[in-house]
Scaffold this motif. Structure first.
Motif, PDB file in Angstrom:
ATOM      1  N   UNK A  79       0.962  -1.187   0.110  1.00  0.00           N
ATOM      2  CA  UNK A  79      -0.032   0.122  -0.049  1.00  0.00           C
ATOM      3  C   UNK A  79       0.718   1.173   0.007  1.00  0.00           C
ATOM      4  N   UNK A  80       0.221   2.269  -0.439  1.00  0.00           N
ATOM      5  CA  UNK A  80       0.804   3.763  -0.013  1.00  0.00           C
ATOM      6  C   UNK A  80      -0.113   4.213   1.053  1.00  0.00           C
ATOM      7  N   UNK A  81       0.611   4.477   2.309  1.00  0.00           N
ATOM      8  CA  UNK A  81      -0.243   5.183   3.240  1.00  0.00           C
ATOM      9  C   UNK A  81      -0.039   6.587   3.172  1.00  0.00           C
ATOM     10  N   UNK A  82      -1.124   7.353   3.211  1.00  0.00           N
ATOM     11  CA  UNK A  82      -1.092   8.709   3.092  1.00  0.00           C
ATOM     12  C   UNK A  82      -1.944   9.305   4.168  1.00  0.00           C
ATOM     13  N   UNK A  83      -1.357  10.014   5.084  1.00  0.00           N
ATOM     14  CA  UNK A  83      -1.846  10.753   6.265  1.00  0.00           C
ATOM     15  C   UNK A  83      -1.736  12.173   5.767  1.00  0.00           C
ATOM     16  N   UNK A  84      -2.953  12.922   5.285  1.00  0.00           N
ATOM     17  CA  UNK A  84      -2.910  14.199   5.233  1.00  0.00           C
ATOM     18  C   UNK A  84      -3.795  14.821   6.582  1.00  0.00           C
ATOM     19  N   UNK A  85      -2.899  15.521   7.100  1.00  0.00           N
ATOM     20  CA  UNK A  85      -3.211  16.091   8.550  1.00  0.00           C
ATOM     21  C   UNK A  85      -3.593  17.792   8.150  1.00  0.00           C
ATOM     22  N   UNK A  86      -3.518  18.548   9.136  1.00  0.00           N
ATOM     23  CA  UNK A  86      -3.974  19.810   9.203  1.00  0.00           C
ATOM     24  C   UNK A  86      -2.673  20.602   8.625  1.00  0.00           C
ATOM     25  N   UNK A  87      -1.615  20.105   8.940  1.00  0.00           N
ATOM     26  CA  UNK A  87      -0.345  20.818   8.448  1.00  0.00           C
ATOM     27  C   UNK A  87       0.439  20.134   7.499  1.00  0.00           C
ATOM     28  N   UNK A  88       0.663  18.909   7.369  1.00  0.00           N
ATOM     29  CA  UNK A  88       1.600  18.044   6.569  1.00  0.00           C
ATOM     30  C   UNK A  88       0.846  17.018   5.969  1.00  0.00           C
ATOM     31  N   UNK A  89       1.669  16.365   4.950  1.00  0.00           N
ATOM     32  CA  UNK A  89       1.274  14.949   4.273  1.00  0.00           C
ATOM     33  C   UNK A  89       2.205  13.975   4.525  1.00  0.00           C
ATOM     34  N   UNK A  90       1.778  13.041   5.106  1.00  0.00           N
ATOM     35  CA  UNK A  90       2.780  11.615   5.139  1.00  0.00           C
ATOM     36  C   UNK A  90       2.660  10.783   3.925  1.00  0.00           C
ATOM     37  N   UNK A  91       3.589  10.362   3.268  1.00  0.00           N
ATOM     38  CA  UNK A  91       3.210   9.467   2.084  1.00  0.00           C
ATOM     39  C   UNK A  91       4.406   8.162   2.523  1.00  0.00           C
ATOM     40  N   UNK A  92       4.126   6.997   2.783  1.00  0.00           N
ATOM     41  CA  UNK A  92       4.697   5.939   3.471  1.00  0.00           C
ATOM     42  C   UNK A  92       4.500   4.737   2.583  1.00  0.00           C
ATOM     43  N   UNK A  93       5.469   4.267   2.105  1.00  0.00           N
ATOM     44  CA  UNK A  93       5.161   2.815   0.973  1.00  0.00           C
ATOM     45  C   UNK A  93       5.121   1.856   2.173  1.00  0.00           C
ATOM     46  N   UNK A  94       4.523   0.904   1.873  1.00  0.00           N
ATOM     47  CA  UNK A  94       4.167  -0.423   2.641  1.00  0.00           C
ATOM     48  C   UNK A  94       4.572  -1.509   1.489  1.00  0.00           C
ATOM     49  N   UNK A  95       5.624  -2.047   1.853  1.00  0.00           N
ATOM     50  CA  UNK A  95       5.979  -3.566   1.069  1.00  0.00           C
ATOM     51  C   UNK A  95       6.114  -4.572   1.710  1.00  0.00           C
ATOM     52  N   UNK A  96       5.523  -5.674   1.077  1.00  0.00           N
ATOM     53  CA  UNK A  96       5.590  -7.180   2.076  1.00  0.00           C
ATOM     54  C   UNK A  96       5.198  -7.221   3.356  1.00  0.00           C
ATOM     55  N   UNK A  97       4.201  -6.251   3.810  1.00  0.00           N
ATOM     56  CA  UNK A  97       3.893  -6.053   5.055  1.00  0.00           C
ATOM     57  C   UNK A  97       4.624  -5.188   6.103  1.00  0.00           C
ATOM     58  N   UNK A  98       5.654  -4.618   5.591  1.00  0.00           N
ATOM     59  CA  UNK A  98       6.408  -3.714   6.384  1.00  0.00           C
ATOM     60  C   UNK A  98       6.470  -2.361   5.768  1.00  0.00           C
ATOM     61  N   UNK A  99       6.734  -1.372   6.798  1.00  0.00           N
ATOM     62  CA  UNK A  99       7.006  -0.001   6.432  1.00  0.00           C
ATOM     63  C   UNK A  99       8.240   0.088   5.534  1.00  0.00           C
ATOM     64  N   UNK A 100       8.235   0.709   4.492  1.00  0.00           N
ATOM     65  CA  UNK A 100       9.260   0.454   3.573  1.00  0.00           C
ATOM     66  C   UNK A 100       9.886   2.139   3.309  1.00  0.00           C
ATOM     67  N   UNK A 101       9.782   2.833   4.324  1.00  0.00           N
ATOM     68  CA  UNK A 101      10.430   4.387   4.079  1.00  0.00           C
ATOM     69  C   UNK A 101      11.749   4.314   3.980  1.00  0.00           C
ATOM     70  N   UNK A 102      12.213   5.214   3.125  1.00  0.00           N
ATOM     71  CA  UNK A 102      13.616   5.414   2.827  1.00  0.00           C
ATOM     72  C   UNK A 102      14.419   6.333   3.920  1.00  0.00           C
TER      73      UNK A 102
END
Length: 344
Positions: free
Chosen positions: A134-157
């Motif tokens: 998945x691509x986890x996208x949290x758009x909050x009031x101030x920022x947006x986090x865009x976090x790749x999820x691969x093979x059931x793990x957080x795959x942030x660089x």
């Protein structure tokens, strides 16, 4: 009964979620302003604790260390932790250090860099337990986090804010805070391009309100004061946006005001799309992976998913809570995640 309160101590909001035996029972948030003095952080924490009650465990993440109330991030982490510990009092209090797991207050000097602004990872970790790609996208009031999820793990660089900004995993593009000039230097008015006035006349909340994405008055998606101190109404928002193009509200028709707001909203969306393109350029997102939306702006994530022909799933679907709490938990995803994540 095991009780856990997850805390997300930010520079604009204090968010918290209480879980009992792995099920959320309360989610709440309050505005805070540590840059105006630490009492403006202490009071919201105190009020939140009074609302949620005591708990056996407290799990804390933070972004408030970024406030200019502190000389640097490390000192901010230590100071925020001291405030949290003092307000909560005795008990089992641990701080979330991202990939390093949970650490005690005594260990913070060693792990301050890992604790600083690690809230995004807590939410992504919970999402990864339910969705392997998945691509986890949290758009909050101030920022947006865009976090790749691969093979059931957080795959942030990236781990730090600087690394995440460079990698496409963090964008200062929030649903309601921040200024429209962050995404555009000019706007089309009366068939001509008009340079924007570079003053803090309006916020993205005004854009959302004019477009109908944000209701009039106070709401959980917009707890910050307006730029001019005037009401959170559509007419007042139109007036604030008009100042950005050197005009009064009466000089814009209804359709022009909406077109101006729509232009700003699309400009911000393009900034988020650019970050997604950056992630896709390094194969960080599986071709058929869904977008998981969280935060007060997750309706925008659903629009992005539709536009990009991706499946969409709401973070609320992963929350064990009464139905009326799931939306609030998705708004406050890091706090909810900390209340529900099992410690490693």
């Amino acid at each position: 009964m095991t009780s856990v309160i997850g805390w997300d101590i930010g520079g604009a909001h204090v968010k918290a979620a209480r879980a009992e035996d792995g099920r959320l029972v309360v989610v709440t948030q309050r505005a805070c302003a540590p840059h105006m003095g630490l009492a403006h952080l202490e009071q919201p924490i105190r009020g939140t604790l009074a609302e949620l009650g005591s708990a056996e465990r407290h799990r804390v993440t933070m972004t408030a260390e970024l406030s200019d109330a502190f000389e640097d991030r490390a000192r901010g982490v230590i100071s925020v932790a001291a405030i949290v510990a003092r307000e909560i009092g005795a008990g089992d209090i641990l701080f979330y250090a991202g990939a390093d797991g949970f650490v005690s207050r005594a260990a913070l000097p060693e792990f301050a860099g890992s604790v600083a602004s690690a809230n995004w990872r807590a939410s992504a970790e919970l999402a990864a337990q339910h969705c392997a790609e998945a691509l986890f996208v949290d758009i909050g009031s101030t920022t947006s986090d865009l976090i790749p999820i691969r093979n059931g793990c957080v795959s942030a660089s990236g781990a730090t804010d600087a690394e995440r900004l460079a990698s496409g995993e963090l964008a200062y593009a929030g649903f309601s805070r921040g200024s429209p000039q962050a995404y555009a230097s000019r706007a089309p008015i009366d068939g001509a391009w008009t340079p924007l006035v570079n003053e803090a006349f309006a916020s993205m909340a005004d854009v959302r309100r004019v477009l109908g994405d944000l209701p009039e008055g106070e709401s959980g998606a917009d707890l910050s004061p307006t730029a001019d101190g005037r009401p959170k109404t559509i007419p007042a928002s139109r007036a604030r946006l008009a100042r950005l193009i050197g005009r009064d509200a009466a000089q814009l028709s209804d359709s022009q005001a909406r077109a101006l707001a729509d232009y700003f909203a699309r400009a911000q969306m393009r900034a988020i799309e650019d970050q997604i393109a950056l992630l896709a350029s390094r194969d960080a997102i599986a071709p058929d992976a869904p977008f998981i939306g969280a935060g007060v702006g997750r309706a925008l994530v659903a629009r992005l998913a539709q536009m990009m022909a991706r499946p969409y799933q709401d973070f609320a679907d992963f929350i064990c809570a009464p139905e009326d709490l799931c939306a609030a938990a998705s708004d406050c995803a890091p706090a909810a995640a900390l209340a529900l994540l099992e410690e490693k």
